[in-house]
Design a protein around this motif. Structure first.
Motif, PDB file in Angstrom:
ATOM      1  N   VAL A  39      39.810  64.028  38.359  1.00  0.00           N
ATOM      2  CA  VAL A  39      38.507  63.425  38.664  1.00  0.00           C
ATOM      3  C   VAL A  39      37.939  62.745  37.419  1.00  0.00           C
ATOM      4  CG1 VAL A  39      36.113  63.932  39.330  1.00  0.00           C
ATOM      5  CG2 VAL A  39      38.010  65.023  40.555  1.00  0.00           C
ATOM      6  N   LEU A  40      38.038  63.421  36.286  1.00  0.00           N
ATOM      7  CA  LEU A  40      37.527  62.872  35.029  1.00  0.00           C
ATOM      8  C   LEU A  40      38.273  61.598  34.633  1.00  0.00           C
ATOM      9  CD1 LEU A  40      35.516  63.349  32.709  1.00  0.00           C
ATOM     10  CD2 LEU A  40      37.312  64.657  31.560  1.00  0.00           C
ATOM     11  N   LEU A  41      39.599  61.619  34.733  1.00  0.00           N
ATOM     12  CA  LEU A  41      40.406  60.448  34.409  1.00  0.00           C
ATOM     13  C   LEU A  41      40.016  59.264  35.291  1.00  0.00           C
ATOM     14  CD1 LEU A  41      42.833  59.174  32.893  1.00  0.00           C
ATOM     15  CD2 LEU A  41      44.294  60.092  34.699  1.00  0.00           C
ATOM     16  N   GLU A  42      39.897  59.495  36.589  1.00  0.00           N
ATOM     17  CA  GLU A  42      39.525  58.415  37.508  1.00  0.00           C
ATOM     18  C   GLU A  42      38.139  57.875  37.180  1.00  0.00           C
ATOM     19  OE1 GLU A  42      39.338  57.460  42.289  1.00  0.00           O
ATOM     20  OE2 GLU A  42      39.561  59.534  41.639  1.00  0.00           O
ATOM     21  N   ASN A  43      37.207  58.775  36.888  1.00  0.00           N
ATOM     22  CA  ASN A  43      35.837  58.369  36.587  1.00  0.00           C
ATOM     23  C   ASN A  43      35.756  57.561  35.299  1.00  0.00           C
ATOM     24  OD1 ASN A  43      32.988  58.825  35.422  1.00  0.00           O
ATOM     25  ND2 ASN A  43      32.800  59.434  37.569  1.00  0.00           N
ATOM     26  N   ILE A  44      36.421  58.017  34.257  1.00  0.00           N
ATOM     27  CA  ILE A  44      36.410  57.291  32.975  1.00  0.00           C
ATOM     28  C   ILE A  44      37.045  55.914  33.153  1.00  0.00           C
ATOM     29  CG2 ILE A  44      37.376  57.248  30.632  1.00  0.00           C
ATOM     30  CD1 ILE A  44      37.009  60.323  30.600  1.00  0.00           C
ATOM     31  N   ALA A  45      38.177  55.860  33.838  1.00  0.00           N
ATOM     32  CA  ALA A  45      38.866  54.581  34.054  1.00  0.00           C
ATOM     33  C   ALA A  45      37.989  53.618  34.850  1.00  0.00           C
ATOM     34  CB  ALA A  45      40.195  54.812  34.769  1.00  0.00           C
ATOM     35  N   ASP A  46      37.344  54.116  35.893  1.00  0.00           N
ATOM     36  CA  ASP A  46      36.467  53.253  36.694  1.00  0.00           C
ATOM     37  C   ASP A  46      35.270  52.769  35.877  1.00  0.00           C
ATOM     38  OD1 ASP A  46      38.071  53.323  38.943  1.00  0.00           O
ATOM     39  OD2 ASP A  46      36.923  54.909  39.944  1.00  0.00           O
ATOM     40  N   ASN A  47      34.717  53.645  35.048  1.00  0.00           N
ATOM     41  CA  ASN A  47      33.603  53.232  34.186  1.00  0.00           C
ATOM     42  C   ASN A  47      34.032  52.186  33.165  1.00  0.00           C
ATOM     43  OD1 ASN A  47      31.576  54.745  35.391  1.00  0.00           O
ATOM     44  ND2 ASN A  47      31.976  56.533  34.119  1.00  0.00           N
ATOM     45  N   GLN A  48      35.219  52.353  32.591  1.00  0.00           N
ATOM     46  CA  GLN A  48      35.727  51.362  31.640  1.00  0.00           C
ATOM     47  C   GLN A  48      35.926  50.015  32.340  1.00  0.00           C
ATOM     48  OE1 GLN A  48      39.253  53.164  29.952  1.00  0.00           O
ATOM     49  NE2 GLN A  48      38.058  54.301  28.429  1.00  0.00           N
ATOM     50  N   LEU A  49      36.444  50.046  33.548  1.00  0.00           N
ATOM     51  CA  LEU A  49      36.659  48.810  34.304  1.00  0.00           C
ATOM     52  C   LEU A  49      35.325  48.138  34.638  1.00  0.00           C
ATOM     53  CD1 LEU A  49      38.626  46.880  35.680  1.00  0.00           C
ATOM     54  CD2 LEU A  49      38.569  48.379  37.693  1.00  0.00           C
ATOM     55  N   SER A  50      34.359  48.921  35.039  1.00  0.00           N
ATOM     56  CA  SER A  50      33.044  48.385  35.362  1.00  0.00           C
ATOM     57  C   SER A  50      32.386  47.754  34.135  1.00  0.00           C
ATOM     58  CB  SER A  50      32.160  49.502  35.923  1.00  0.00           C
ATOM     59  OG  SER A  50      30.879  49.030  36.207  1.00  0.00           O
ATOM     60  N   THR A  51      32.463  48.428  33.004  1.00  0.00           N
ATOM     61  CA  THR A  51      31.907  47.906  31.746  1.00  0.00           C
ATOM     62  C   THR A  51      32.602  46.610  31.357  1.00  0.00           C
ATOM     63  OG1 THR A  51      31.350  50.133  31.003  1.00  0.00           O
ATOM     64  CG2 THR A  51      31.504  48.435  29.306  1.00  0.00           C
ATOM     65  N   PHE A  52      33.917  46.576  31.511  1.00  0.00           N
ATOM     66  CA  PHE A  52      34.691  45.377  31.179  1.00  0.00           C
ATOM     67  C   PHE A  52      34.297  44.204  32.073  1.00  0.00           C
ATOM     68  CE2 PHE A  52      38.537  42.751  31.781  1.00  0.00           C
ATOM     69  CZ  PHE A  52      38.694  42.308  30.476  1.00  0.00           C
ATOM     70  N   ARG A  53      34.126  44.471  33.361  1.00  0.00           N
ATOM     71  CA  ARG A  53      33.732  43.401  34.288  1.00  0.00           C
ATOM     72  C   ARG A  53      32.355  42.837  33.936  1.00  0.00           C
ATOM     73  NH1 ARG A  53      35.893  46.163  39.856  1.00  0.00           N
ATOM     74  NH2 ARG A  53      38.048  45.433  39.680  1.00  0.00           N
ATOM     75  N   LEU A  54      31.418  43.702  33.550  1.00  0.00           N
ATOM     76  CA  LEU A  54      30.095  43.233  33.130  1.00  0.00           C
ATOM     77  C   LEU A  54      30.198  42.390  31.862  1.00  0.00           C
ATOM     78  CD1 LEU A  54      27.866  46.393  33.754  1.00  0.00           C
ATOM     79  CD2 LEU A  54      27.794  44.201  34.972  1.00  0.00           C
ATOM     80  N   TYR A  55      31.038  42.835  30.937  1.00  0.00           N
ATOM     81  CA  TYR A  55      31.265  42.091  29.694  1.00  0.00           C
ATOM     82  C   TYR A  55      31.831  40.703  29.991  1.00  0.00           C
ATOM     83  CZ  TYR A  55      33.646  40.696  25.405  1.00  0.00           C
ATOM     84  OH  TYR A  55      34.109  39.994  24.326  1.00  0.00           O
ATOM     85  N   LYS A  56      32.777  40.637  30.915  1.00  0.00           N
ATOM     86  CA  LYS A  56      33.375  39.348  31.277  1.00  0.00           C
ATOM     87  C   LYS A  56      32.352  38.404  31.897  1.00  0.00           C
ATOM     88  CE  LYS A  56      37.167  39.052  33.497  1.00  0.00           C
ATOM     89  NZ  LYS A  56      38.387  39.145  34.271  1.00  0.00           N
ATOM     90  N   GLN A  57      31.457  38.938  32.689  1.00  0.00           N
ATOM     91  CA  GLN A  57      30.421  38.102  33.313  1.00  0.00           C
ATOM     92  C   GLN A  57      29.493  37.498  32.269  1.00  0.00           C
ATOM     93  OE1 GLN A  57      28.424  40.661  36.086  1.00  0.00           O
ATOM     94  NE2 GLN A  57      29.899  40.280  37.723  1.00  0.00           N
ATOM     95  N   LYS A  58      29.179  38.276  31.251  1.00  0.00           N
ATOM     96  CA  LYS A  58      28.247  37.815  30.223  1.00  0.00           C
ATOM     97  C   LYS A  58      28.913  36.921  29.193  1.00  0.00           C
ATOM     98  CE  LYS A  58      25.323  41.862  30.655  1.00  0.00           C
ATOM     99  NZ  LYS A  58      24.872  43.101  30.031  1.00  0.00           N
ATOM    100  N   SER A  59      30.196  37.125  28.978  1.00  0.00           N
ATOM    101  CA  SER A  59      30.931  36.396  27.946  1.00  0.00           C
ATOM    102  C   SER A  59      31.887  35.411  28.608  1.00  0.00           C
ATOM    103  CB  SER A  59      31.694  37.384  27.070  1.00  0.00           C
ATOM    104  OG  SER A  59      32.480  36.709  26.138  1.00  0.00           O
ATOM    105  N   LYS A  60      31.449  34.181  28.768  1.00  0.00           N
ATOM    106  CA  LYS A  60      32.253  33.176  29.482  1.00  0.00           C
ATOM    107  C   LYS A  60      33.604  32.907  28.819  1.00  0.00           C
ATOM    108  CE  LYS A  60      29.234  32.651  32.631  1.00  0.00           C
ATOM    109  NZ  LYS A  60      29.418  33.349  33.870  1.00  0.00           N
ATOM    110  N   GLY A  61      33.709  33.127  27.517  1.00  0.00           N
ATOM    111  CA  GLY A  61      34.984  32.920  26.823  1.00  0.00           C
ATOM    112  C   GLY A  61      36.032  33.944  27.221  1.00  0.00           C
ATOM    113  N   GLN A  62      35.592  35.083  27.733  1.00  0.00           N
ATOM    114  CA  GLN A  62      36.508  36.158  28.140  1.00  0.00           C
ATOM    115  C   GLN A  62      36.755  36.165  29.644  1.00  0.00           C
ATOM    116  OE1 GLN A  62      38.052  38.209  25.944  1.00  0.00           O
ATOM    117  NE2 GLN A  62      37.086  36.951  24.374  1.00  0.00           N
ATOM    118  N   ARG A  63      36.346  35.109  30.320  1.00  0.00           N
ATOM    119  CA  ARG A  63      36.408  35.048  31.773  1.00  0.00           C
ATOM    120  C   ARG A  63      37.806  35.314  32.334  1.00  0.00           C
ATOM    121  NH1 ARG A  63      34.240  29.576  33.824  1.00  0.00           N
ATOM    122  NH2 ARG A  63      36.408  29.049  33.664  1.00  0.00           N
ATOM    123  N   PHE A  64      38.832  34.929  31.599  1.00  0.00           N
ATOM    124  CA  PHE A  64      40.196  35.067  32.100  1.00  0.00           C
ATOM    125  C   PHE A  64      40.973  36.192  31.419  1.00  0.00           C
ATOM    126  CE2 PHE A  64      39.015  30.650  33.003  1.00  0.00           C
ATOM    127  CZ  PHE A  64      39.159  30.679  34.381  1.00  0.00           C
TER     128      PHE A  64
END
Length: 149
Positions: A39-64
């Protein structure tokens, strides 16, 4: 839902036979730790993915760009790995409390669904959207972590 129902069948045997030992045994603790780690592994991984997606939205240079840091540096699908650990841990805890072996059908079906369904679909979508994903595929293990290249 059928897979989840079958996978959850071990809970019945845990609940109805918990009195067998009276107190938590070392095996109970070990299996509960395995379940919790999934459960912890899945939660941490999902949180990292969510944080990364937000970062990509804000940083147009990292879009791809594609996530290959944190847990995602060692496995391309650590969230799926966490889920599988949870289901197998639940089965083994149930089996310890006299669940019949057919209860393994749940985690087995979930494994097959991930391996032949979810992972290939995700991989294909990522490869089509991010052509450089092929380099990630060569470098990082699909599911089980690798700690070196």
């Amino acid at each position: 839902m059928f897979e989840v129902l079958i996978g959850s069948s071990s809970i019945y045997y845990i609940y109805t036979n918990i009195h067998v030992h009276g107190n938590l045994t070392m095996m109970d603790i070990l299996l509960l730790l395995i379940i919790f780690s999934g459960v912890l592994l899945e939660n941490i991984a999902d949180n990292q993915l969510s944080t990364f997606r937000l970062y990509k939205q804000k940083s147009k240079g990292q879009r791809f760009s594609v996530l290959s840091a944190g847990l995602w540096k060692y496995s391309r699908h650590p969230n799926y790995l966490g889920e599988l650990i949870f289901w197998w841990g639940l089965f083994f805890l149930g089996y310890y409390y006299n669940a019949p072996f057919w209860c393994a059908l749940g985690p087995l079906l979930i494994n097959l669904m991930m391996y032949f369904g979810s992972i290939p679909m995700t991989e294909e979508r990522l490869f089509r959207k991010y052509p450089e994903y092929k380099f990630i595929q060569k470098r990082i293990s699909t599911l089980l972590p690798t700690f070196g290249y």
